[in-house]
Scaffold this active site. Structure first.
Site, PDB file in Angstrom:
ATOM      1  N   ASP A 164      56.559  29.010   9.583  1.00 39.98           N
ATOM      2  CA  ASP A 164      55.408  29.944   9.914  1.00 39.98           C
ATOM      3  C   ASP A 164      55.316  30.331  11.203  1.00 39.98           C
ATOM      4  OD1 ASP A 164      53.079  31.386   8.138  1.00 39.98           O
ATOM      5  OD2 ASP A 164      52.263  30.876  10.126  1.00 39.98           O
ATOM      6  N   ASP A 220      49.359  27.115   8.187  1.00 44.52           N
ATOM      7  CA  ASP A 220      49.986  27.989   7.119  1.00 44.52           C
ATOM      8  C   ASP A 220      51.345  27.252   6.813  1.00 44.52           C
ATOM      9  OD1 ASP A 220      47.889  29.719   7.005  1.00 44.52           O
ATOM     10  OD2 ASP A 220      49.045  31.484   8.289  1.00 44.52           O
ATOM     11  N   GLU A 257      53.328  33.257  14.143  1.00 47.56           N
ATOM     12  CA  GLU A 257      52.280  34.110  14.548  1.00 47.56           C
ATOM     13  C   GLU A 257      52.764  35.191  15.725  1.00 47.56           C
ATOM     14  OE1 GLU A 257      49.703  34.353  12.638  1.00 47.56           O
ATOM     15  OE2 GLU A 257      49.938  32.440  11.911  1.00 47.56           O
ATOM     16  N   HIS A 281      45.681  31.280   9.163  1.00 48.23           N
ATOM     17  CA  HIS A 281      46.266  32.067  10.213  1.00 48.23           C
ATOM     18  C   HIS A 281      46.626  31.634  11.561  1.00 48.23           C
ATOM     19  CE1 HIS A 281      45.350  35.341   7.506  1.00 48.23           C
ATOM     20  NE2 HIS A 281      43.972  35.002   7.385  1.00 48.23           N
TER      21      HIS A 281
END
Length: 457
Positions: free
Chosen positions: A7, A150, A9, A145
């Site tokens: 995951d 996540d 960001e 998030h």
């Protein structure tokens, strides 16, 4: 089999112009976590405010974090010889692959999408976003998030999918990885499998049911699949993949009919991801009007919705050339045709006599514009397709089960066709095919057939 559950960001929605701000990788054997890696990343570009609010990661937090290039070697080693897993895998994979490539590392791992797998293995849930899945399935989901929270939640979801996969969904996904792995996560694969291998027009919809793209195809199934044959990192491709949730189609008998339907549907719906044909509209027209002295005037002007032109042109120069041809042929006045401001000719001493010449010129132009039906094969064996041009304008198209009877007059023929909006793009397409295939054309004189219907195959 080992999985690397990833995951990230980011600073934006597509890899080509955005950076990674955080990455987490969970090494998993399908039952339990074997290793966990997490790091903030300095993207060396400002983090947009709305992303700060969503993730909690701001510019100060990443100021002293390593760049992706500094951790690329470690990320590469963690991913090697693993199945790349993510929730909406195309997004995470496109970013990681793009930035690894930039750092000199090349990956080509098989991928699994937990959105798509969850839909197959755990059907019937109320939503398949990570948040909704963890809530419905009782999976712990801390630090939402954020990459670590996540990734760990996705790893637990993967373990649940592996345990419940009694029909071999994971094996099937890995076997067909090159094709299915690029399909948008919310788009059912069955909708693509059900597409026919025939000409037609296809529609892509977003989750709200709005059409976002219209395309034409000689082979519907093959063409739709081609949209998902790679994972380009530009904005258009990634937005397209993220937004597509449903597909529908309309079958057509021929490629020409598909091309026509695509053009009319783009102009009717104006889908956000259609770029072609937006500027392909005639800019100028030949208009007629009566001035305060009772004289009929002709003019080349920009097209406007309030009035229908006698003829359309792509450029003003093209229109002026045709108007000068009318002036010469029918002794019309330059001033009354808006060619020059001054005129000493005596061509317009009498309005009625002059207007008769203008009417004659317009009738001559109308006769130059053909009226014909373009007949070709139908969808079914016992029918024919028909495209109708009247006085140079595209009227509509449809299918005829009794060609001779249904083409007895223009009015009868029109009643069997679907009326569609006319434009220069469609007219040029039909004229091109008619010129190349004159044996498929049936001409009309007035309201009646001029050439033999039976001779058209």
């Amino acid at each position: 089999m080992l999985y690397a559950v990833v995951d990230i960001e980011t600073t934006g929605s597509f890899a080509a112009a955005n950076g990674i701000t955080e990455i987490a990788i969970v090494i998993h054997d399908g039952e339990k976590v074997l290793n966990f890696y997490e790091s903030l990343v300095n993207p060396h570009v400002p983090i947009p405010y709305f992303i700060e609010r969503l993730t909690g990661i701001d510019n100060n937090m990443v100021a002293n974090a390593p760049s992706f290039e500094e951790i690329a070697g470690q990320v590469y080693e963690l991913l090697q010889d693993k199945i790349f897993v993510a929730h909406n895998v195309n997004f995470d994979y496109s970013f990681v692959k793009y930035h690894l490539d930039a750092a000199g590392y090349e990956i080509d791992e098989k991928k699994l999408c937990t959105v798509r797998l969850a839909r197959k293995v755990i059907p019937g849930l109320n939503g398949y976003s990570l948040g909704k899945l963890t809530q419905q399935l009782g999976i712990h989901h801390g630090a939402r998030h954020r990459a670590g929270g996540d990734a760990l939640a996705t790893a637990d979801l993967l373990a649940m999918i592996v345990a419940r996969d009694t029909n071999g969904a994971i094996a099937a996904a890995l076997k067909g990885n090159t094709a299915e792995s690029y399909i948008p996560p919310h788009l059912p694969v069955e909708q693509i499998a059900q597409l026919p291998g025939t000409p037609g027009v296809y529609y892509f919809y977003n989750a709200e049911g709005k059409v976002i793209y219209v395309g034409k195809a000689i082979n519907l199934r093959k063409r739709v699949k081609s949209h998902f044959s790679n994972n380009k990192v530009n904005r258009q491709k990634q937005d397209f993949l993220r937004e597509t949730a449903r597909i529908s189609y309309k079958q057509c008998a021929t490629e020409l009919m598909a091309h026509i339907l695509e053009s009319t549907e783009i102009r009717r719906l104006w889908p956000i991801h259609n770029r072609s044909q937006r500027g392909y509209l005639p800019q100028f027209g030949l208009f007629s009007y009566e001035d305060r002295n009772g004289f009929m005037r002709l003019a080349i002007e920009k097209n406007r919705q309030a009035a229908k032109p006698l003829y359309t042109f792509n450029t003003a120069v093209e229109g002026q050339m045709r108007l000068r041809e009318l002036i010469s042929e029918f002794n019309l006045c330059n001033r009354l045709c808006n060619i020059s401001p001054d005129c000493e000719c005596s061509m317009h001493a009498d309005a009625d006599e002059y207007n008769a010449r203008v009417e004659e010129a317009m009738e001559w132009m109308r006769k130059l514009l053909p009226t014909f039906a373009y007949i070709d094969k139908g969808i079914e064996e016992n029918e024919h397709s028909c495209i109708l041009i009247m006085e140079g304008n595209f009227v509509g198209m449809g299918y005829l089960s009794d060609k001779k009877q249904q083409m007895e007059t223009l009015e009868i023929l029109k009643s069997h066709l679907e009326p569609l909006q006319d434009n220069d793009f469609i007219r040029n397409l039909v004229y091109k095919h008619a010129t190349a295939n004159p044996d498929k054309c049936v001409e009309f004189a007035g309201a009646h057939v001029l050439s033999a219907v039976e001779s058209v195959k």
